[in-house]
Design a protein around this motif. Structure first.
Motif, PDB file in Angstrom:
ATOM      1  N   TYR A  79       0.851  -1.188   0.000  1.00 28.69           N
ATOM      2  CA  TYR A  79       0.000   0.000   0.000  1.00 28.69           C
ATOM      3  C   TYR A  79       0.885   1.236   0.000  1.00 28.69           C
ATOM      4  N   PRO A  80       0.436   2.290  -0.707  1.00 29.94           N
ATOM      5  CA  PRO A  80       1.249   3.515  -0.788  1.00 29.94           C
ATOM      6  C   PRO A  80       1.132   4.334   0.480  1.00 29.94           C
ATOM      7  N   ARG A  81       2.197   5.035   0.797  1.00 31.14           N
ATOM      8  CA  ARG A  81       2.162   6.019   1.872  1.00 31.14           C
ATOM      9  C   ARG A  81       1.511   7.280   1.332  1.00 31.14           C
ATOM     10  N   SER A  82       1.182   8.179   2.229  1.00 29.28           N
ATOM     11  CA  SER A  82       0.579   9.446   1.817  1.00 29.28           C
ATOM     12  C   SER A  82       1.533  10.206   0.907  1.00 29.28           C
ATOM     13  N   GLN A  83       1.086  10.464  -0.309  1.00 31.30           N
ATOM     14  CA  GLN A  83       1.939  11.168  -1.256  1.00 31.30           C
ATOM     15  C   GLN A  83       1.959  12.670  -0.994  1.00 31.30           C
ATOM     16  N   THR A  84       0.948  13.197  -0.328  1.00 32.58           N
ATOM     17  CA  THR A  84       0.901  14.639  -0.100  1.00 32.58           C
ATOM     18  C   THR A  84       2.023  15.098   0.812  1.00 32.58           C
ATOM     19  N   ASN A  85       2.452  14.259   1.739  1.00 31.49           N
ATOM     20  CA  ASN A  85       3.525  14.635   2.653  1.00 31.49           C
ATOM     21  C   ASN A  85       4.901  14.417   2.036  1.00 31.49           C
ATOM     22  N   ASP A  86       5.044  13.399   1.165  1.00 29.14           N
ATOM     23  CA  ASP A  86       6.352  12.995   0.676  1.00 29.14           C
ATOM     24  C   ASP A  86       6.764  13.664  -0.638  1.00 29.14           C
ATOM     25  N   ALA A  87       5.816  14.039  -1.461  1.00 26.27           N
ATOM     26  CA  ALA A  87       6.145  14.572  -2.786  1.00 26.27           C
ATOM     27  C   ALA A  87       5.982  16.093  -2.801  1.00 26.27           C
ATOM     28  N   SER A  88       6.853  16.738  -3.543  1.00 27.87           N
ATOM     29  CA  SER A  88       6.737  18.193  -3.679  1.00 27.87           C
ATOM     30  C   SER A  88       5.558  18.509  -4.600  1.00 27.87           C
ATOM     31  N   ILE A  89       5.128  19.746  -4.597  1.00 29.80           N
ATOM     32  CA  ILE A  89       4.020  20.158  -5.469  1.00 29.80           C
ATOM     33  C   ILE A  89       4.395  19.929  -6.931  1.00 29.80           C
ATOM     34  N   LEU A  90       5.631  20.280  -7.307  1.00 34.67           N
ATOM     35  CA  LEU A  90       6.081  20.068  -8.684  1.00 34.67           C
ATOM     36  C   LEU A  90       6.041  18.588  -9.072  1.00 34.67           C
ATOM     37  N   ASP A  91       6.472  17.711  -8.158  1.00 33.34           N
ATOM     38  CA  ASP A  91       6.434  16.269  -8.437  1.00 33.34           C
ATOM     39  C   ASP A  91       4.999  15.805  -8.685  1.00 33.34           C
ATOM     40  N   ARG A  92       4.061  16.290  -7.872  1.00 31.22           N
ATOM     41  CA  ARG A  92       2.669  15.880  -8.034  1.00 31.22           C
ATOM     42  C   ARG A  92       2.087  16.418  -9.337  1.00 31.22           C
ATOM     43  N   ILE A  93       2.407  17.660  -9.707  1.00 32.46           N
ATOM     44  CA  ILE A  93       1.907  18.247 -10.958  1.00 32.46           C
ATOM     45  C   ILE A  93       2.460  17.484 -12.156  1.00 32.46           C
ATOM     46  N   MET A  94       3.736  17.117 -12.103  1.00 26.95           N
ATOM     47  CA  MET A  94       4.384  16.419 -13.215  1.00 26.95           C
ATOM     48  C   MET A  94       4.026  14.932 -13.273  1.00 26.95           C
ATOM     49  N   GLY A  95       3.280  14.451 -12.267  1.00 28.88           N
ATOM     50  CA  GLY A  95       2.854  13.058 -12.282  1.00 28.88           C
ATOM     51  C   GLY A  95       3.956  12.086 -11.926  1.00 28.88           C
ATOM     52  N   LYS A  96       4.949  12.550 -11.202  1.00 27.16           N
ATOM     53  CA  LYS A  96       6.044  11.668 -10.795  1.00 27.16           C
ATOM     54  C   LYS A  96       5.483  10.573  -9.908  1.00 27.16           C
ATOM     55  N   GLU A  97       5.826   9.344 -10.254  1.00 24.95           N
ATOM     56  CA  GLU A  97       5.318   8.203  -9.503  1.00 24.95           C
ATOM     57  C   GLU A  97       6.031   8.089  -8.164  1.00 24.95           C
ATOM     58  N   LEU A 102       4.903   0.564   1.731  1.00 25.33           N
ATOM     59  CA  LEU A 102       5.196  -0.599   2.543  1.00 25.33           C
ATOM     60  C   LEU A 102       4.762  -1.843   1.772  1.00 25.33           C
ATOM     61  N   THR A 103       5.623  -2.851   1.731  1.00 26.63           N
ATOM     62  CA  THR A 103       5.303  -4.086   1.035  1.00 26.63           C
ATOM     63  C   THR A 103       5.540  -5.259   1.969  1.00 26.63           C
ATOM     64  N   VAL A 104       4.566  -6.168   2.039  1.00 28.51           N
ATOM     65  CA  VAL A 104       4.657  -7.382   2.842  1.00 28.51           C
ATOM     66  C   VAL A 104       4.688  -8.562   1.877  1.00 28.51           C
ATOM     67  N   ILE A 105       5.717  -9.415   2.019  1.00 30.55           N
ATOM     68  CA  ILE A 105       5.880 -10.562   1.126  1.00 30.55           C
ATOM     69  C   ILE A 105       6.132 -11.790   1.994  1.00 30.55           C
ATOM     70  N   GLY A 106       5.451 -12.870   1.691  1.00 27.27           N
ATOM     71  CA  GLY A 106       5.660 -14.096   2.456  1.00 27.27           C
ATOM     72  C   GLY A 106       5.347 -15.319   1.623  1.00 27.27           C
ATOM     73  N   PRO A 107       5.667 -16.488   2.166  1.00 29.80           N
ATOM     74  CA  PRO A 107       5.363 -17.731   1.459  1.00 29.80           C
ATOM     75  C   PRO A 107       3.859 -17.869   1.246  1.00 29.80           C
ATOM     76  N   ALA A 108       3.465 -18.262   0.046  1.00 31.75           N
ATOM     77  CA  ALA A 108       2.043 -18.346  -0.295  1.00 31.75           C
ATOM     78  C   ALA A 108       1.283 -19.302   0.620  1.00 31.75           C
ATOM     79  N   ASN A 109       1.961 -20.334   1.114  1.00 27.83           N
ATOM     80  CA  ASN A 109       1.266 -21.307   1.957  1.00 27.83           C
ATOM     81  C   ASN A 109       1.252 -20.905   3.443  1.00 27.83           C
TER      82      ASN A 109
END
Length: 128
Positions: A79-97, A102-109
Motif C-alpha cells: 500500500y502507498p504512503r501518503s503522497q501529499t507529505n512525501d512529494a513536492s508540489i512540482l512532483d505531483r503536478i508532473m505526475g512523478k510516480e 510498505l510491502t509485505v511478502i511471504g510464502p504463499a502457503n
C-alpha cells in the motif's frame, strides 16, 4: 541477509528491511534478497517497497522457482504512503510516480491477506 533461524517455539521470522539497505541495490539483488528470505519461510517487509517493474520481475522470477515440494510461491501486498507529505508540489503536478510504500511478502502457503485498504494490511500468518 542473515539465514532464517528456527526458533524453539516454532514461531515465524519477520525480516524488516529498511529503504536505506535497498536503495543502492540493482533490481535483481533486491529480488534475490526477498526470495531468499521467503524461501527460508520468513515474512519480508520492505519499508519502501518496489517499483512496478521490480514487482513484475519479482513475480516473474518467483514463477520460475515454484516447485510443488519445496516452494509454493509468494503472497505480496503493498500500500502507498501518503503522497501529499512525501512529494513536492512540482512532483505531483508532473505526475512523478511515488515508490515509497510498505510491502509485505511471504510464502504463499503461510500468509493470507484478511484485509487491505490504503492505511492497513491485515494478514494471518501460519507456522509451517
Amino acid at each position: 541477509m542473515p539465514e532464517a533461524k528456527t526458533s524453539d517455539n516454532g514461531g515465524v521470522q519477520i525480516d524488516l528491511i529498511s529503504g536505506q539497505r535497498m536503495e543502492n541495490l540493482a533490481s535483481m539483488e533486491k529480488i534475490r534478497i526477498i526470495l531468499d528470505g521467503v524461501r527460508d519461510g520468513n515474512i519480508v517487509i520492505l519499508e519502501e517497497g518496489l517499483s512496478p517493474d521490480e514487482e513484475s520481475k519479482l513475480i516473474e522470477v518467483t514463477m520460475t522457482e515454484i516447485s510443488p515440494d519445496e516452494f509454493n510461491g509468494i503472497e505480496i501486498e503493498t500500500y502507498p504512503r501518503s503522497q501529499t507529505n512525501d512529494a513536492s508540489i512540482l512532483d505531483r503536478i508532473m505526475g512523478k510516480e511515488e515508490t515509497a510504500k510498505l510491502t509485505v511478502i511471504g510464502p504463499a502457503n503461510q500468509i493470507e491477506t484478511l484485509h487491505k485498504d490504503e492505511t492497513l494490511i491485515s494478514a494471518l500468518v501460519s507456522r509451517k
